[in-house]
Design a protein around this motif. Structure first.
Motif, PDB file in Angstrom:
ATOM      1  N   SER A 181       0.874  -1.095   0.017  1.00 18.56           N
ATOM      2  CA  SER A 181      -0.112  -0.137  -0.081  1.00 18.56           C
ATOM      3  C   SER A 181       1.016   1.289  -0.081  1.00 18.56           C
ATOM      4  CB  SER A 181      -1.066  -0.135   1.340  1.00 18.56           C
ATOM      5  OG  SER A 181      -1.755  -1.021   1.043  1.00 18.56           O
ATOM      6  N   ARG A 182       1.781   1.342   0.629  1.00 19.70           N
ATOM      7  CA  ARG A 182       2.973   2.495   1.023  1.00 19.70           C
ATOM      8  C   ARG A 182       3.740   2.614  -0.358  1.00 19.70           C
ATOM      9  NH1 ARG A 182       3.656  -0.082   5.996  1.00 19.70           N
ATOM     10  NH2 ARG A 182       5.995  -0.879   5.005  1.00 19.70           N
ATOM     11  N   THR A 218       1.106   3.941  -2.947  1.00 19.22           N
ATOM     12  CA  THR A 218       1.183   5.512  -2.732  1.00 19.22           C
ATOM     13  C   THR A 218       2.227   6.319  -3.363  1.00 19.22           C
ATOM     14  OG1 THR A 218      -0.314   4.978  -0.858  1.00 19.22           O
ATOM     15  CG2 THR A 218       0.800   7.130  -0.990  1.00 19.22           C
ATOM     16  N   GLU A 224       1.847   8.886  -6.413  1.00 23.51           N
ATOM     17  CA  GLU A 224       2.179  10.338  -6.144  1.00 23.51           C
ATOM     18  C   GLU A 224       3.261  10.652  -7.353  1.00 23.51           C
ATOM     19  OE1 GLU A 224       3.708  10.335  -2.298  1.00 23.51           O
ATOM     20  OE2 GLU A 224       1.627  10.590  -1.432  1.00 23.51           O
TER      21      GLU A 224
END
Length: 151
Positions: A64-65, A68, A72
């Protein structure tokens, strides 16, 4: 085995430096993009977050990180699945395809540099043959596969 582990760490460190210097990415980010690309090319369409976690060997939270960070940077887009609001599908952007095209030669160069250095250091000949892809399944062969997969 100790020598193999040491060589693996050297290759990973060299790959990390090359990817970061030229593309601003880490190895895990590049491998995630490659995993996504391979999944799409295999005809599975968009990949789910759990598929990416399985493909990269990361936990769900680490994935998940990672997603992200990639989102971004404009490398992926995510979509909520209409029939399951908890599921997320992931898709590569055009920029990600360019990164894969540029990154694969960087990985190959990193491996080749380490192999050249190891040859000078009198490294185990079987290990060198493996790294060069002489057995057909070496690191260089995997890098070549990644290079052709990115095209």
């Amino acid at each position: 085995m100790e020598q193999t582990d040491r060589v693996h760490r050297r290759i990973e460190a060299r790959m990390e430096r090359h990817l970061h210097r030229h593309l601003g990415l880490g190895v895990s980010e590049f491998y995630a993009l490659r995993t996504l690309s391979e999944g799409v090319r295999a005809g599975t369409g968009l990949l789910h977050l759990s598929d990416l976690a399985n493909g990269t060997g990361l936990s769900q939270s680490a994935t998940s990180r990672l997603v992200t960070r990639l989102q971004e940077r404009g490398l992926i887009t995510t979509h909520t699945v209409s029939n399951d609001r908890r599921s997320v599908e992931i898709e590569l952007t055009a920029v990600a395809h360019d990164v894969l095209r540029l990154g694969s030669p960087l990985l190959r160069q990193a491996v080749e540099e380490v192999v050249r250095q190891l040859h000078v250091e009198e490294t185990d000949k079987d290990l060198l043959r493996y790294l060069r892809g002489g057995a057909g399944d070496g690191v260089s062969a995997h890098v070549r596969q990644a290079d052709s997969a990115a095209r």
